[in-house]
Design an enzyme around this catalytic site. Structure first.
Site, PDB file in Angstrom:
ATOM      1  N   SER A   1      31.653  -8.935  -4.122  1.00 39.45           N
ATOM      2  CA  SER A   1      31.754  -7.610  -3.496  1.00 39.45           C
ATOM      3  C   SER A   1      31.244  -7.654  -2.054  1.00 39.45           C
ATOM      4  O   SER A   1      31.770  -6.974  -1.179  1.00 39.45           O
ATOM      5  CB  SER A   1      30.988  -6.575  -4.311  1.00 39.45           C
ATOM      6  OG  SER A   1      29.653  -6.970  -4.494  1.00 39.45           O
TER       7      SER A   1
ATOM      8  N   ASN B   1      25.120  -2.341  -8.834  1.00 38.10           N
ATOM      9  CA  ASN B   1      24.346  -3.549  -8.562  1.00 38.10           C
ATOM     10  C   ASN B   1      23.145  -3.186  -7.701  1.00 38.10           C
ATOM     11  O   ASN B   1      23.141  -2.163  -7.019  1.00 38.10           O
ATOM     12  CB  ASN B   1      25.201  -4.573  -7.797  1.00 38.10           C
ATOM     13  CG  ASN B   1      26.122  -5.350  -8.722  1.00 38.10           C
ATOM     14  OD1 ASN B   1      25.864  -5.480  -9.912  1.00 38.10           O
ATOM     15  ND2 ASN B   1      27.198  -5.884  -8.170  1.00 38.10           N
TER      16      ASN B   1
ATOM     17  N   LEU C   1      35.123  -0.027  -9.719  1.00 36.43           N
ATOM     18  CA  LEU C   1      34.506  -0.058 -11.052  1.00 36.43           C
ATOM     19  C   LEU C   1      34.615   1.299 -11.754  1.00 36.43           C
ATOM     20  O   LEU C   1      34.934   1.373 -12.942  1.00 36.43           O
ATOM     21  CB  LEU C   1      33.028  -0.477 -10.931  1.00 36.43           C
ATOM     22  CG  LEU C   1      32.282  -0.615 -12.250  1.00 36.43           C
ATOM     23  CD1 LEU C   1      32.860  -1.759 -13.075  1.00 36.43           C
ATOM     24  CD2 LEU C   1      30.790  -0.832 -12.017  1.00 36.43           C
TER      25      LEU C   1
ATOM     26  N   LYS D   1      20.174  -9.484 -13.254  1.00 39.04           N
ATOM     27  CA  LYS D   1      21.436  -9.266 -12.521  1.00 39.04           C
ATOM     28  C   LYS D   1      21.169  -9.347 -11.014  1.00 39.04           C
ATOM     29  O   LYS D   1      21.970  -9.887 -10.251  1.00 39.04           O
ATOM     30  CB  LYS D   1      22.027  -7.897 -12.908  1.00 39.04           C
ATOM     31  CG  LYS D   1      23.377  -7.590 -12.250  1.00 39.04           C
ATOM     32  CD  LYS D   1      24.538  -8.004 -13.128  1.00 39.04           C
ATOM     33  CE  LYS D   1      25.866  -8.202 -12.409  1.00 39.04           C
ATOM     34  NZ  LYS D   1      26.468  -7.064 -11.815  1.00 39.04           N
TER      35      LYS D   1
ATOM     36  N   GLU E   1      25.766  -4.044   0.408  1.00 41.81           N
ATOM     37  CA  GLU E   1      24.641  -3.562  -0.419  1.00 41.81           C
ATOM     38  C   GLU E   1      23.408  -4.448  -0.205  1.00 41.81           C
ATOM     39  O   GLU E   1      22.566  -4.562  -1.102  1.00 41.81           O
ATOM     40  CB  GLU E   1      25.055  -3.534  -1.891  1.00 41.81           C
ATOM     41  CG  GLU E   1      26.160  -2.533  -2.176  1.00 41.81           C
ATOM     42  CD  GLU E   1      26.447  -2.357  -3.664  1.00 41.81           C
ATOM     43  OE1 GLU E   1      26.238  -1.268  -4.203  1.00 41.81           O
ATOM     44  OE2 GLU E   1      26.905  -3.331  -4.272  1.00 41.81           O
TER      45      GLU E   1
HETATM   46  N1  LIG Z   1      33.885  -3.684  -8.427  1.00 38.27           N
HETATM   47  C1  LIG Z   1      33.314  -4.413  -9.386  1.00 38.27           C
HETATM   48  O1  LIG Z   1      33.984  -5.223 -10.046  1.00 38.27           O
HETATM   49  C2  LIG Z   1      31.855  -4.252  -9.700  1.00 38.27           C
HETATM   50  C3  LIG Z   1      31.053  -3.398  -8.974  1.00 38.27           C
HETATM   51  N2  LIG Z   1      29.720  -3.271  -9.304  1.00 38.27           N
HETATM   52  C4  LIG Z   1      28.862  -2.357  -8.575  1.00 38.27           C
HETATM   53  O2  LIG Z   1      29.351  -1.027  -8.790  1.00 38.27           O
HETATM   54  C5  LIG Z   1      29.116  -0.222  -7.630  1.00 38.27           C
HETATM   55  C6  LIG Z   1      30.462   0.302  -7.127  1.00 38.27           C
HETATM   56  O3  LIG Z   1      31.234  -0.791  -6.701  1.00 38.27           O
HETATM   57  P1  LIG Z   1      32.812  -0.668  -6.396  1.00 38.27           P
HETATM   58  O4  LIG Z   1      33.450   0.157  -7.431  1.00 38.27           O
HETATM   59  O5  LIG Z   1      33.299  -2.033  -6.165  1.00 38.27           O
HETATM   60  O6  LIG Z   1      32.761   0.147  -5.019  1.00 38.27           O
HETATM   61  P2  LIG Z   1      33.909   1.040  -4.366  1.00 38.27           P
HETATM   62  O7  LIG Z   1      33.556   1.203  -2.929  1.00 38.27           O
HETATM   63  O8  LIG Z   1      35.245   0.513  -4.741  1.00 38.27           O
HETATM   64  O9  LIG Z   1      33.750   2.440  -5.125  1.00 38.27           O
HETATM   65  C7  LIG Z   1      32.809   3.424  -4.801  1.00 38.27           C
HETATM   66  C8  LIG Z   1      33.580   4.707  -4.619  1.00 38.27           C
HETATM   67  O10 LIG Z   1      32.684   5.802  -4.541  1.00 38.27           O
HETATM   68  C9  LIG Z   1      33.253   6.759  -3.686  1.00 38.27           C
HETATM   69  N3  LIG Z   1      32.195   7.682  -3.232  1.00 38.27           N
HETATM   70  C10 LIG Z   1      31.045   7.367  -2.597  1.00 38.27           C
HETATM   71  N4  LIG Z   1      30.319   8.502  -2.364  1.00 38.27           N
HETATM   72  C11 LIG Z   1      31.062   9.521  -2.860  1.00 38.27           C
HETATM   73  C12 LIG Z   1      30.866  10.929  -2.893  1.00 38.27           C
HETATM   74  N5  LIG Z   1      29.768  11.501  -2.371  1.00 38.27           N
HETATM   75  N6  LIG Z   1      31.815  11.695  -3.459  1.00 38.27           N
HETATM   76  C13 LIG Z   1      32.931  11.142  -3.981  1.00 38.27           C
HETATM   77  N7  LIG Z   1      33.179   9.797  -3.978  1.00 38.27           N
HETATM   78  C14 LIG Z   1      32.241   9.006  -3.418  1.00 38.27           C
HETATM   79  C15 LIG Z   1      33.837   5.931  -2.553  1.00 38.27           C
HETATM   80  O11 LIG Z   1      34.821   6.658  -1.856  1.00 38.27           O
HETATM   81  C16 LIG Z   1      34.401   4.730  -3.315  1.00 38.27           C
HETATM   82  O12 LIG Z   1      35.762   4.939  -3.635  1.00 38.27           O
HETATM   83  C17 LIG Z   1      28.398  -1.141  -6.635  1.00 38.27           C
HETATM   84  O13 LIG Z   1      27.015  -1.011  -6.777  1.00 38.27           O
HETATM   85  C18 LIG Z   1      28.863  -2.543  -7.058  1.00 38.27           C
HETATM   86  O14 LIG Z   1      27.964  -3.529  -6.637  1.00 38.27           O
HETATM   87  C19 LIG Z   1      29.165  -3.932 -10.366  1.00 38.27           C
HETATM   88  C20 LIG Z   1      29.928  -4.781 -11.120  1.00 38.27           C
HETATM   89  C21 LIG Z   1      31.314  -5.040 -10.834  1.00 38.27           C
HETATM   90  C1  LIG Z   2      28.698 -11.006 -10.361  1.00 38.20           C
HETATM   91  C2  LIG Z   2      29.352 -10.885  -8.985  1.00 38.20           C
HETATM   92  C3  LIG Z   2      28.734 -11.864  -8.045  1.00 38.20           C
HETATM   93  C4  LIG Z   2      30.782 -11.231  -9.246  1.00 38.20           C
HETATM   94  O1  LIG Z   2      31.529 -11.435  -8.093  1.00 38.20           O
HETATM   95  C5  LIG Z   2      29.158  -9.489  -8.496  1.00 38.20           C
HETATM   96  O2  LIG Z   2      28.539  -8.680  -9.174  1.00 38.20           O
HETATM   97  C6  LIG Z   2      29.602  -9.051  -7.163  1.00 38.20           C
HETATM   98  O3  LIG Z   2      30.523  -9.626  -6.602  1.00 38.20           O
HETATM   99  O4  LIG Z   2      28.988  -8.080  -6.674  1.00 38.20           O
END
Ligand SMILES: NC(=O)C1=CN([C@@H]2O[C@H](COP(=O)(O)OP(=O)(O)OC[C@H]3O[C@@H](n4cnc5c(N)ncnc54)[C@H](O)[C@@H]3O)[C@@H](O)[C@H]2O)C=CC1
Ligand SMILES: CC(C)(CO)C(=O)C(=O)O
Length: 301
Positions: free
Chosen positions: A250, A97, A11, A179, A262
């Protein structure tokens, strides 16, 4: 605006890349992604193809910025907050999230704390490459009474200037509960059943189970002071299941890749808050126990 993206994974890289078309953006992430972005830039493919060259670093200490957007997983929020506290950021906005992240940030940082939600879909396909899986919307609002709505408005204006779909909310806690109810429903059920989100479309037993978790969460939200009806939650779950039918949630991705989930910030939070408010949430408790049982058995950190 000078924007720091703390947590340049899926993200964070997507939003940071899109924001870098208009703003000064620095991605804080890990290798090998950061090295690749510094060398060849960041490529976004999917909904649109975008090639950009934001700054990128693995060292988030002693940085200053107008805004830090936090996009680490919930279990990394504490470390992110401690690291950001060594620098100087005017405002911090979580787009994560789950619940609890904003309180952790507020406990460590002096600036304005904003709470946000993101329905954008993203997946880090490889170093320097993020897949944009779904258009979405960002909502941003002040978290505590002392956090001003004008800062949220400035941040939303900056997001919009970069063509992101963003709105201000004056009820950030309510939006986060809604959410949370969707994630409490979809994430653990898809992770345990190993199915795409679309498998939770009604009618069916998986749909009933997910809806039960979401409706329980709405009950806790109301006991916490939010005005979130069961009908709204049912509609939100059905809408997200439909819009993201081909998504692997996720939590399913975390389980498949043997990573910590999470769960503590999602169903675990619902269980903890329900205990404090003397509400009964047997479905959320069972789902949290099963996912935590998997984490323990798989030995994930
Ligand atoms: N991926 C998606 O489409 C969506 C994600 N979210 C939420 O967003 C948040 C992030 O999700 P993602 O991007 O999927 O996770 P991800 O695991 O792909 O990205 C998180 C990144 O943060 C980095 N990181 C963690 N601690 C660090 C530090 N101290 N220094 C430098 N880098 C650090 C990790 O290496 C990782 O690359 C979560 O809470 C997720 O539930 C919400 C909506 C959509
Ligand atoms: C909304 C949803 C469920 C979409 O996949 C999401 O936020 C997740 O996967 O963490």
């Amino acid at each position: 605006m000078d924007i720091l993206i703390f947590g340049a994974g899926s993200l964070g890289s997507l939003l940071g890349g899109l924001l870098s078309r208009t703003h000064e953006v620095t991605l804080v992430g890990r290798e090998p992604h950061v090295g690749e972005v510094r060398r060849d830039g960041l490529r976004i493919t999917g909904v649109e193809t975008v090639d950009v060259h934001p700054a990128a670093t693995t060292d988030g200490t002693e940085v200053s910025a107008d805004l830090a957007v936090v996009t680490v997983k919930a279990s990394d929020t504490e470390e992110a907050a401690r690291t950001l506290a060594t620098g100087d950021v005017d405002a911090v906005c979580s787009l994560q999230n789950g619940m609890g992240n904003e309180d952790v940030l507020a406990a460590h940082l002096d600036g304005t704390v904003l709470a946000g939600t993101a329905t954008y879909g993203a997946r880090l396909a490889g170093p320097g490459h993020v897949e944009w899986l779904g258009r979405g919307r960002l909502t941003v609002g002040p978290w505590r009474p002392e956090d001003d709505v004008e800062t949220a408005e400035r941040v939303v204006a900056a997001f919009r200037a970069a063509d992101l779909d963003a709105t201000v909310t004056t009820d950030a806690r309510g939006r986060l509960w809604e959410k949370l109810a969707v994630n409490a429903a979809i994430n653990p059920v898809t992770a345990l059943a190993r199915v795409e989100n679309g498998a939770l479309a009604p009618p069916g037993e998986l749909a009933d189970l997910a809806t039960a978790a979401g409706v329980e969460t709405a009950g806790v939200a109301r006991a916490d002071g939010a005005s979130l009806s069961d009908a709204t939650v049912r509609e939100s779950i059905a809408e997200v299941v439909h819009e993201t039918e081909r998504n692997r949630s996720s939590m399913l991705q975390d389980v498949t890749d043997s990573r910590r989930t999470e769960i503590d910030a999602i169903n675990g939070y619902v269980v903890d808050r329900a205990e404090e408010l003397e509400e009964s949430v047997p479905v959320n408790r069972t789902l949290a126990t099963l996912i935590r049982g998997w984490e323990a058995g798989a030995g994930v950190e």
